[in-house]
Structure formats: structure tokens, C-alpha cells
Write an enzyme that holds these catalytic residues in place. Structure first.
Site, short mmCIF file in Angstrom:
data_model
loop_
_atom_site.label_atom_id
_atom_site.label_comp_id
_atom_site.label_asym_id
_atom_site.label_seq_id
_atom_site.Cartn_x
_atom_site.Cartn_y
_atom_site.Cartn_z
N ASP A 46 48.29 -26.44 -42.70
CA ASP A 46 47.94 -26.75 -41.87
C ASP A 46 48.77 -25.96 -40.62
O ASP A 46 49.25 -26.13 -39.53
CB ASP A 46 47.30 -27.49 -40.93
N GLU A 256 36.48 -23.31 -41.52
CA GLU A 256 37.10 -23.71 -40.50
C GLU A 256 38.23 -23.33 -40.48
O GLU A 256 38.61 -21.43 -40.62
CB GLU A 256 38.10 -25.44 -41.54
O1 FUB Z 1 44.45 -30.70 -43.72
C1 FUB Z 1 42.83 -31.48 -43.21
C2 FUB Z 1 42.11 -29.85 -44.04
O2 FUB Z 1 42.33 -29.50 -44.63
C3 FUB Z 1 42.38 -29.19 -42.47
O3 FUB Z 1 42.16 -29.26 -41.03
C4 FUB Z 1 41.92 -27.79 -42.74
O4 FUB Z 1 41.70 -26.89 -42.13
C5 FUB Z 1 41.92 -27.67 -44.14
O5 FUB Z 1 43.49 -27.11 -44.26
#
Ligand code: FUB
Length: 359
Positions: A46, A256
Site C-alpha cells: 500500500d 478500495e
Molecule cells: O493492506 C490492507 C489492505 O489491503 C489495504 O487497506 C487495502 O487497500 C489492500 O491493499
């Protein structure tokens, strides 16, 4: 129900096929990863990159194997601290600046320090991070430092009115700051549709095919950069006819990992389509949206999905992203960088994170 299950089966089979075909190609040596991990001593994911004082700082999640069994909600992503990486230039030595913030020093947080972001204003650095509170509900916190790599001190409470995951803070040319946030399924965004947390709400929002897809949220930050100014809005993503994308539009809908960058006066909202594993973008004339869907710009990586950020450095654009090259495990990821190209027609050139060894 049957319909839902068969749709999920098709999606799972489709992504497995993509993944297996990529693995097969890797095994036969026909394709290689386009880029190598930026750091191999810890697992990182991320990556939110920024240029501060002429240097590149990366604010990633710090993946660990916490021994939590893998499940649908992502409980195995049980991260406990943040490390900030820095480098003088693309291709240069990457420094791990050590622990910048630990969960034990965040009074309100219970577990799971997920994807963070950072911003700078009036001589102060701000770290924005999601965590589950002691009741198991994701909220977004803020921590401050006078140095870009920390250490950061967390505020005692999460940002009032914030929820879900994946904050991305964009400071516009006039100094106004906006926070984009949210993620469905394990990120719980689907449970906030009434403005309050519905503990028994939908698990994923992946089955409301005919309803408008739940979109990313956007809120203006106040002068302190630590609180929301006014209301939280939906950052609407519409098709070229102005219709909101629907829940069943898995290839295009928001899932997301949003990011905002400005190019030639236009606001580019980029995000992950989640279960279909693409990075997609939508373009608007205002940082609050609406944003018109414009296409994919990154093909699926190895791993369940990716999460990215985009910066301009020395007159070139770069995208930071992650895959699972080092571990082969979805919860132990590694960050990477590659160049991103804006085309003359306003489109972003497609990036394939694998490359043919014949090239
Ligand atoms: O790293 C945890 C979660 O996985 C993140 O918040 C999302 O965007 C995905 O990458």
C-alpha cells in the site's frame, strides 16, 4: 442466492485463471516481473509516495505474519506499526527509517494498521492511518511529526466522522486539502450506507448488481489538517452518459485504494477494482467529483490485488504499487515503482507489471 453464488464462482474462477496463467508463464520463464521490490528486509504494501524537500518518502503498510488465520475479512492483515521508506531518486538506495508509529502508542486503536497516507502543511507532517478501534470498527486516525520520516505522535481520538479504510490526502494548488477514503468488504464501507455503522450490514457489497455501486468518500480537511471540515460526500464515478456505475459492474466499480492526482487541471481519481484486480481511473473537473470513468491503467499483479500512489518527480510521473514477488503470500507484500505515462488525449497508458523475457 444461486445467482450470487454462480457470479462469485465465475469471478473466482476468472481471477484464478488469470493468476494461474501468469504463474504458468513465470514457471516456463516466458515472462518476468517488470520491476523488483524496493526493499527486501521487511514486507511492505500500500505505498503512498510523496516528494518532500526534494526527496521521495514512501508511507507503506508494514506487513507481518502475525499468525492470524486467513479469512474473508482480511483479519490476517494484522499489521502493528509503520515504517517509512525514503530515497533520493528513483533507482537510488532505499532507506528504512525504522518504526515511525506503533499501535501501542495509538490510544484508540485495537488492531490492524492498514494503508496509510501522509501530507505536509505549515511546517508539519501528517500521517493518516486506518485501524480497527477497540470495538472492531475501522476508523481513520491522524498523527503528526516535524520530520517526514517521523516518529509520529498519534492524536488521542480518530478523526471525527471518519470511517472505513485507505485514506488518501490530496492538497490542491490553492492549499485546500481533501481526504478520499473507503474500501468495501473487509474495509467495511458497505456498513456505513445510513451514515451510522450497521454491524449486521452487508458483508461485501458485491451482490447489489442493479444498485449504484458504493463509491469512495471525499471530505475537505479543515485548517488544522486533522479534522473534517463539513460533510463527507460520495465521490461519484459515472459513465460517459452521466449514469453512476452499478454494483454489478465489477470491472469498473470502486472497491478500495483510492488516490488523487492533478494533471493539466483535471482531477484523476484512481482506485482498485478489488475482486477483478485492476487499477482504474475516472476524471473530473472538481476534487469533489463527479468523476467520469476513463478506463484501466494497470493489469492485475501477482497477489490478490494491488494498491497504488502516483507522484511527479523530476518532471516524470511514477506509480508505486505492490505485489507478492518475495513471499508468494497475499498478506506478505513488497512495494515497487514504475514510470506512468499520461497520453496527449488525457488517457493513462496501460501498465503490464509482467514483461516478456524476449523483449
Ligand atoms: O493492506 C490492507 C489492505 O489491503 C489495504 O487497506 C487495502 O487497500 C489492500 O491493499
Amino acid at each position: 442466492m444461486k445467482k450470487i453464488i454462480s457470479k462469485m464462482t465465475i469471478l473466482t474462477v476468472a481471477s484464478t485463471l488469470v493468476f494461474n496463467s501468469l504463474s504458468a508463464q513465470k514457471n516456463t520463464g516466458k515472462i518476468k516481473f517488470l520491476n523488483r521490490p524496493l526493499i527486501k528486509t521487511i514486507y511492505t504494501a500500500d505505498p503512498s509516495a510523496h516528494v518532500f524537500n526534494g526527496k521521495i518518502y514512501i508511507y507503506p503498510s508494514h506487513d507481518i505474519d502475525a499468525g492470524v488465520p486467513e479469512n474473508d475479512n482480511g483479519d490476517h492483515f494484522a499489521m502493528r506499526d509503520y515504517h517509512i521508506l525514503s530515497l533520493d531518486h528513483i533507482g537510488g538506495k532505499v532507506t528504512d527509517n525504522g518504526v515511525a508509529l506503533d499501535i501501542n502508542n495509538i490510544p484508540w486503536a485495537g488492531k490492524q494498521l492498514w494503508a496509510p497516507d501522509a501530507a505536509f502543511k505549515n511546517g508539519k507532517y501528517f500521517l493518516y492511518f486506518p485501524a480497527k478501534n477497540k470495538e472492531g470498527v475501522f476508523q481513520i486516525g491522524c498523527a503528526t511529526s516535524d520530520k517526514p520520516a517521523g516518529p509520529f505522535k498519534a492524536n488521542p481520538h480518530p478523526i471525527a466522522g471518519s470511517y472505513s479504510i485507505d485514506p488518501a490526502v490530496f492538497v490542491d494548488d490553492d492549499g485546500s486539502a481533501y481526504m478520499y477514503f473507503g474500501g468495501i468488504w473487509g474495509g467495511q464501507l458497505q456498513r456505513w450506507q445510513t451514515g451510522k455503522y450497521e454491524a449486521n450490514g452487508s458483508k461485501t457489497d458485491l451482490h447489489n448488481d442493479k444498485a449504484p455501486a458504493i463509491s469512495c468518500r471525499v471530505a475537505k480537511l479543515d485548517k488544522s489538517m486533522m479534522e473534517i471540515d463539513g460533510k463527507v460526500h460520495n465521490a461519484l464515478i459515472v459513465d460517459s452518459a452521466g449514469h453512476e456505475l452499478l454494483g454489478g459492474d465489477h470491472d469498473r466499480r470502486f472497491f478500495e485504494g483510492s488516490w488523487m492526482h492533478k494533471y493539466k487541471g483535471k482531477y484523476y481519481l484512481t482506485y482498485s477494482t478489488g475482486d477483478t484486480h485492476f487499477l482504474a481511473y475516472a476524471v473530473g473537473s472538481s476534487p469533489m467529483g463527479p468523476f467520469v470513468y476513463a478506463g484501466h491503467f494497470m493489469q492485475p499483479v501477482q497477489g490478490w490485488t494491488t494498491h497504488h500512489s502516483i507522484i511527479k518527480f523530476n518532471n516524470k510521473w511514477y506509480i508505486f504499487y505492490h505485489d507478492t514477488e518475495l513471499s508468494g503470500k497475499t498478506h506478505l507484500r513488497n512495494v515497487k515503482v514504475t514510470e506512468l505515462h499520461h497520453l496527449d488525449n488525457g488517457k493513462i497508458e496501460m501498465i503490464n507489471t509482467y514483461t516478456s523475457s524476449d523483449k
